[in-house]
Design an enzyme around this catalytic site. Sequence first.
Site, PDB file in Angstrom:
ATOM      1  N   ASP A  87       0.814  -1.077  -0.018  1.00 35.82           N
ATOM      2  CA  ASP A  87       0.008   0.163   0.069  1.00 35.82           C
ATOM      3  C   ASP A  87       0.811   1.383  -0.042  1.00 35.82           C
ATOM      4  O   ASP A  87       2.029   1.210   0.641  1.00 35.82           O
ATOM      5  CB  ASP A  87      -0.934   0.120   1.138  1.00 35.82           C
ATOM      6  N   ASP A 103       4.068   3.452  -3.716  1.00 31.22           N
ATOM      7  CA  ASP A 103       3.085   3.737  -4.613  1.00 31.22           C
ATOM      8  C   ASP A 103       2.869   2.859  -5.817  1.00 31.22           C
ATOM      9  O   ASP A 103       4.004   2.574  -6.678  1.00 31.22           O
ATOM     10  CB  ASP A 103       3.128   5.088  -5.297  1.00 31.22           C
ATOM     11  N   ASP A 128      -8.070  -4.097  -3.295  1.00 32.54           N
ATOM     12  CA  ASP A 128      -8.852  -3.188  -2.746  1.00 32.54           C
ATOM     13  C   ASP A 128      -8.488  -1.754  -3.038  1.00 32.54           C
ATOM     14  O   ASP A 128      -8.928  -0.926  -2.240  1.00 32.54           O
ATOM     15  CB  ASP A 128      -9.139  -3.465  -1.405  1.00 32.54           C
ATOM     16  N   LYS A 168     -11.704  -4.448  -6.603  1.00 33.01           N
ATOM     17  CA  LYS A 168     -12.460  -3.462  -6.278  1.00 33.01           C
ATOM     18  C   LYS A 168     -12.702  -2.610  -7.776  1.00 33.01           C
ATOM     19  O   LYS A 168     -11.758  -2.288  -8.090  1.00 33.01           O
ATOM     20  CB  LYS A 168     -12.276  -2.638  -5.178  1.00 33.01           C
TER      21      LYS A 168
END
Length: 210
Positions: A87, A103, A128, A168
């Site tokens: 993340d 990133d 996600d 997602k």
Amino acid sequence: MATRITNKGLSKSSKAWMKEHLDDHYVQLAQKEGYRARAAYKLLEINEKTNLIKKGMTVVDLGSAPGSWSQVAGRLVGDEGILIASDILPMDALENVTFIQGDFREEAVFDRLMSEVGDRQVDVVLSDMAPNTSGHTAVDQPRMIYLCELAVDFALRVLPKGGSLVMKVFQGEGEQQLRQQLQSQFSKVRTIKPAASRPRSKEVFWVATK
């Protein structure tokens, strides 16, 4: 020391959001059961419907912070499994989880993930990921589609035949084109809207099997 959240100084809309959040069934359940966020119940329901994540598997969790999906996946794969999480935001350590902060849009971070995967066979890629939303769909939607495209590219590189991507997606412009692309690259794609997704949310989750 933890800072107590109060309504003092909040706008009317912020107070309404805070009340909804604190009254939320899944927020209360997450606090009771030790999950870092209500999002845990989205993955639990997805896995209940698909039975994708099993003991001993290797799973990569993209957009993992604060860590609720990693908590769920970690418990599902068990001590024999491998979980690699990433993340842009920091994430408190979890047992048996390798975390890479950075990133995902940057090539260096992508390369670090690929290096950590190495020669392992990845069974499931979770994404996600979502951009920091501005409230302007014309700005947020293209950013989301771009993150999804990056997740798909990563999944295609690391998943063997039979491997799966859980991703997602925001419903809106570019979504159908992305789905058509996915359907041409994976053998099966299904859509799941978990009960823990707020009804007004544009998010859905695609489960694609290679």
